[in-house]
Write a protein that holds these residues in place. Sequence first.
Motif, PDB file in Angstrom:
ATOM      1  N   TYR A  41       0.851  -1.187   0.000  1.00  0.00           N
ATOM      2  CA  TYR A  41       0.000   0.000   0.000  1.00  0.00           C
ATOM      3  C   TYR A  41       0.888   1.238   0.000  1.00  0.00           C
ATOM      4  N   CYS A  43       0.559   5.474  -0.022  1.00  0.00           N
ATOM      5  CA  CYS A  43      -0.386   6.584   0.094  1.00  0.00           C
ATOM      6  C   CYS A  43      -0.351   7.433  -1.169  1.00  0.00           C
ATOM      7  N   ASN A  81      -4.465   5.029  -2.776  1.00  0.00           N
ATOM      8  CA  ASN A  81      -5.682   5.842  -2.652  1.00  0.00           C
ATOM      9  C   ASN A  81      -5.518   7.162  -3.391  1.00  0.00           C
ATOM     10  N   CYS A 237      -7.035   5.823   4.499  1.00  0.00           N
ATOM     11  CA  CYS A 237      -6.051   4.772   4.215  1.00  0.00           C
ATOM     12  C   CYS A 237      -6.308   3.534   5.064  1.00  0.00           C
ATOM     13  N   HIS A 262       0.358  10.332   9.919  1.00  0.00           N
ATOM     14  CA  HIS A 262      -0.531   9.621   9.011  1.00  0.00           C
ATOM     15  C   HIS A 262      -0.427   8.092   9.117  1.00  0.00           C
TER      16      HIS A 262
HETATM   17 ZN    ZN Z   1      -2.274   7.102   3.434  1.00  0.00          ZN
END
Ligand code: ZN
Length: 413
Positions: A41, A43, A81, A237, A262
């Motif tokens: 993943y 961001c 995302n 997220c 974050h």
């Molecule tokens: Zn993120």
Amino acid sequence: MAPWTSPNLPDLQGKGRALALWQANTSTVTTLEVGETARMYVCGITPYDATHLGHAATYVTFDLAGRVLRDAGHEVRYVQNVTDVDDPLLDRATRDGVDWRDLATGEIELFHSDMTALRVLPPDHYVSVVETMDRHVATIQGLVANGVTYRVPTPDAAEAGAQDIYLDLSTQGTFGAASGWDRAQMLEVFAERGGDPERAGKRDELDPLLWRVEREGEPAWDAGELRRGRPGWHVECTTIALDHLGMGFDLQGGGTDLIFPHHEMSAVQAVALTDDPPFARTYAHQAMVGYDGEKMSKSKGNLVRVSDLLRAGVDPMAIRLVLLDQHYRTPWEYTAGLLDSAVKRWDRWTRALACRGDEDADTLIEGMRAALANDLDSAGAVRLVDEWAGGPDQGAPSPRIADAVDALLGLRA
Ligand code: ZN
């Protein structure tokens, strides 16, 4: 949301090495233990300004990680995302007098054309927050049901009595595990990175906002007992990673400015929802890129945008080579001289690929694989290609090496 178009990815003979990355908690470069499918993943952007070299460095770094994992025989499930509703986007739209949706659409298109030009492999799941709003609402409803949230009086709410919702960090024993930071470090950056330590009514100044109820003139979505509003950034997220990767995924990536809050908040919220830590098993962060003596950032106004360089006629492969010649964990400063060197290097490489033959292909490819698998030492791989390119003319092209430079480094003439 549909991502950008994928470049072709050549299949190389043999198999690359397992990816090892530097781990902050042990201060060692450690081989990732990854199953058949690697779950990654990274961001994504908040689409309110064009991609600068700092962003490009992040996406190229994790593009390399994906290439190494694929070369080592893994399937890669890559999720990213798009933060297509958030304060910076709304603020910029207001400042410029444009609709926030139009601003987002235009900047997303520009990001796609930058990524395409830089030959970055697109994510398999590219998820817009606006298009998945019911999922973010479900995350927050789940957290409310778990009894780990509280409401804060919100006098400026558009609906009388509606209240913002926060996570109560005192209920979360794993808070701090993702970043490894202590409270003093966290407090130092929280406010400047979107946090609201001063907000009246919070139980702890670090508690993250989960749901912001509607304010006059701001976009908002129906959310049942949460009342109309929109999610906090970190929730996005949490939700998207859980929906497409699940807990315990292999690698979470972003810039070092995402370590806290974050990534920490995304992780602690996921644990608060599922009670099944960890969120990500490994984190890696791209160091900041500077320009004119300061970190490249919108607030400083010292951005070098990829789209501006492309418009000026710079070969995108030279831009990619500027990034590859740096190590992702070391902060560096962009200069026009670095771009000049990269243009000349790419020219040397393309001339060598036309005449150097494939005689040294096995050695070179093995060396590139070893360098990249060792904490993404792209600069080490670049030096190996430099040495090879300086060798004698064989009067034949180098199709295997061209494929390796493409598959491993993402460069193709
Ligand atoms: Zn993120």
